[in-house]
Motif scaffolding. Structure first.
Motif, PDB file in Angstrom:
ATOM      1  N   THR A 369      45.546  60.449   0.916  1.00 17.52           N
ATOM      2  CA  THR A 369      44.298  60.275  -0.103  1.00 17.52           C
ATOM      3  C   THR A 369      43.140  59.466   0.910  1.00 17.52           C
ATOM      4  OG1 THR A 369      45.309  60.084  -2.393  1.00 17.52           O
ATOM      5  CG2 THR A 369      43.475  59.391  -2.307  1.00 17.52           C
ATOM      6  N   ASP A 370      42.148  60.290   0.802  1.00 14.15           N
ATOM      7  CA  ASP A 370      40.865  59.110   2.011  1.00 14.15           C
ATOM      8  C   ASP A 370      40.567  58.333   1.607  1.00 14.15           C
ATOM      9  OD1 ASP A 370      39.268  60.796   0.322  1.00 14.15           O
ATOM     10  OD2 ASP A 370      39.265  62.123   1.486  1.00 14.15           O
ATOM     11  N   LYS A 371      39.857  57.913   2.233  1.00 14.60           N
ATOM     12  CA  LYS A 371      38.531  56.776   1.923  1.00 14.60           C
ATOM     13  C   LYS A 371      38.010  56.920   0.307  1.00 14.60           C
ATOM     14  CE  LYS A 371      35.359  56.885   4.836  1.00 14.60           C
ATOM     15  NZ  LYS A 371      34.593  55.951   6.455  1.00 14.60           N
ATOM     16  N   ASP A 372      37.642  57.922  -0.046  1.00 16.78           N
ATOM     17  CA  ASP A 372      37.087  58.399  -0.717  1.00 16.78           C
ATOM     18  C   ASP A 372      37.401  58.782  -2.131  1.00 16.78           C
ATOM     19  OD1 ASP A 372      34.397  57.663   0.509  1.00 16.78           O
ATOM     20  OD2 ASP A 372      34.491  59.822   1.575  1.00 16.78           O
ATOM     21  N   LYS A 375      41.837  63.858  -3.072  1.00 19.06           N
ATOM     22  CA  LYS A 375      43.730  64.158  -2.591  1.00 19.06           C
ATOM     23  C   LYS A 375      43.471  65.174  -1.916  1.00 19.06           C
ATOM     24  CE  LYS A 375      45.373  60.894  -6.742  1.00 19.06           C
ATOM     25  NZ  LYS A 375      46.297  61.624  -7.369  1.00 19.06           N
ATOM     26  N   SER A 376      44.498  65.641  -0.701  1.00 13.68           N
ATOM     27  CA  SER A 376      44.760  66.587   0.006  1.00 13.68           C
ATOM     28  C   SER A 376      46.572  67.256  -0.236  1.00 13.68           C
ATOM     29  CB  SER A 376      44.436  66.498   1.842  1.00 13.68           C
ATOM     30  OG  SER A 376      45.104  65.129   2.172  1.00 13.68           O
TER      31      SER A 376
END
Length: 428
Positions: A369-372, A375-376
């Motif tokens: 999960t990135d900072k925003d 989810k990838s």
């Protein structure tokens, strides 16, 4: 297990790694099988698509009252060819699996080159071996003279490589296990687990003991296996899962019996408690983000070493060379404890970073999960395991390092509360 795509793109790196481990290079065979497999798979898919298209065309021709004999004949030829390709694909699948399932992990760059334990490197020493004003005895001599360690009766019950501990030595074994559990839970934040001692094939395959090392294990008549280490049960707790990144790392600790046939150690360490078919161990397992496994490895070694520091027993940490590193591991640190009765250091803990090797076999993944908060795609976790530490060998180390001239054994200060206040073990 290694990623086949990575092997396809890095055949030279694979062969270099195998040479470091003293194994024969095999990338040409893997690449050739993989090429055949993909060609066969492509042909099969094309034929299946053709079959479907022909079935549709034949149906339309019949509806329109047209002759479809040519299409029917072509479909019959395809129908005969498909099972042949399916059989070929299965054979190629099996051949590839037989190789991939036993390929060792890719070593980290700092693992020293070497062929066996004599090439391992000491990276840290702690404590000074005690000077005795008498000839120190081995643990089995101490325990037998105390009347609390019985190999003869154990042999009558179970055969060789077993022991019966009685009285204060049985209490000492329990005290060591409880002390280690409390330390790892309270100081290092591991979650205590009471796992199964019987596991199925897929669990041992997941951690890499199967298919290559089955002879070192005990198998039951119900097709279960006795665990050789709690690593098997603890690591497989995350099999076939996609975890949220936020729950990583997960850290587990368990105190369990372990069972090993010692098939590869025939005639080695037959005396005493060093190498037995049944023993107790406190095991540490970490499930981590790939970016953090190197730091987690160091943390695990520190946790295991803290046991010996608190017991005030001299020890050293070594990094295993390429030829002595287990197939599941990218890098392994062993902790060796000083045994004055033998006059040498003995392994008491082994801590390994397995990278994603076990996770691929278990399909254990996490979703980044990135900072925003976006989810990838799932990625494989990294798994680590280590002895925190082997209880039987810790008992051996206490007996030999704390023995007194009169045959008694002092209790390390940190263990006295776990020994119901007992400060010294005396003969019965």
């Amino acid at each position: 297990m290694l990623d086949l795509k990575w092997i396809r793109e890095n055949p030279d790196k694979l062969d270099e790694n195998l040479k470091k481990r003293g194994a024969e290079p095999c990338s040409p065979k893997i690449i050739a099988l993989d090429k055949q497999h993909r060609q066969c798979q492509t042909e099969l898919q094309d034929l299946q698509n053709q079959r479907n298209a022909l079935a549709k065309a034949i149906g339309q021709a019949k509806q329109q009252g047209q002759n479809a004999d040519a299409q029917v004949a072509e479909a019959a030829t395809i129908k005969e060819r498909i099972p042949v390709l399916e059989s070929e694909l299965q054979v190629l699948d099996n051949e590839l699996s037989l190789i991939l399932e036993v390929l060792p992990n890719i070593l980290e760059d700092e693992v020293p080159l070497g062929s066996n334990e004599h090439d391992n490197k000491v990276v840290l020493s702690w404590g000074t071996p005690k000077s005795f004003d008498f000839t120190p005895q081995r643990h089995d001599e101490i325990g037998t003279k105390l009347g609390l360690m019985d190999f003869e009766s154990a042999a009558k019950i179970s055969g060789s490589r077993f022991v019966i501990l009685k009285g204060a030595l049985a209490l000492l074994e329990r005290a060591l296990g409880n002390f280690m559990l409390d330390l790892h839970v309270q100081k290092f934040g591991y979650q205590e687990v009471s796992p199964p001692y019987l596991v199925q094939d897929r669990a041992l395959f997941g951690t890499g003991q199967l298919p290559k090392f089955g002879e070192d294990l005990f198998r039951t008549t119900s097709d279960h296996w006795l665990i050789p280490t709690a690593e098997v049960s603890l690591t497989n707790m995350v099999r076939e899962q996609i975890m949220e990144e936020s729950i990583l790392p997960q850290r587990f600790v368990a105190h369990t019996p372990c069972f090993r046939s010692e098939a590869g150690a025939a005639g080695k360490d037959t005396r005493g408690m060093i190498r037995q078919h049944q023993f107790h161990k406190v095991e540490l397992v970490s499930i981590t983000h790939p970016d953090h496994s190197v730091d987690e490895h160091k943390r695990m070694v520190n946790a295991a070493e803290e046991v010996l520091k608190l017991l005030e027993i001299p020890h050293r940490i070594i990094i295993l060379c390429s030829g002595d590193t287990g197939i599941q591991s990218r890098k392994t640190y062993d902790i060796e404890v000083w045994l004055p009765g033998e006059g040498l250091y003995r392994e008491i803990s082994s801590c390994s970073n397995c990278g994603d090797y076990q996770a691929r076999r278990m399909m254990a993944r996490f979703r980044p999960t990135d900072k925003d908060g976006k989810k990838s795609n799932p990625q494989y976790v990294h798994t680590l395991n280590g002895s925190g530490i082997a209880v039987g060998r810790a008992l051996v180390a206490v007996l030999e390092n704390y023995q007194e001239k009169d045959g008694t054994v002092k209790i390390p200060q940190v263990l006295i509360p776990y020994m119901n206040g007992l400060e010294r073990i005396k003969a019965l």
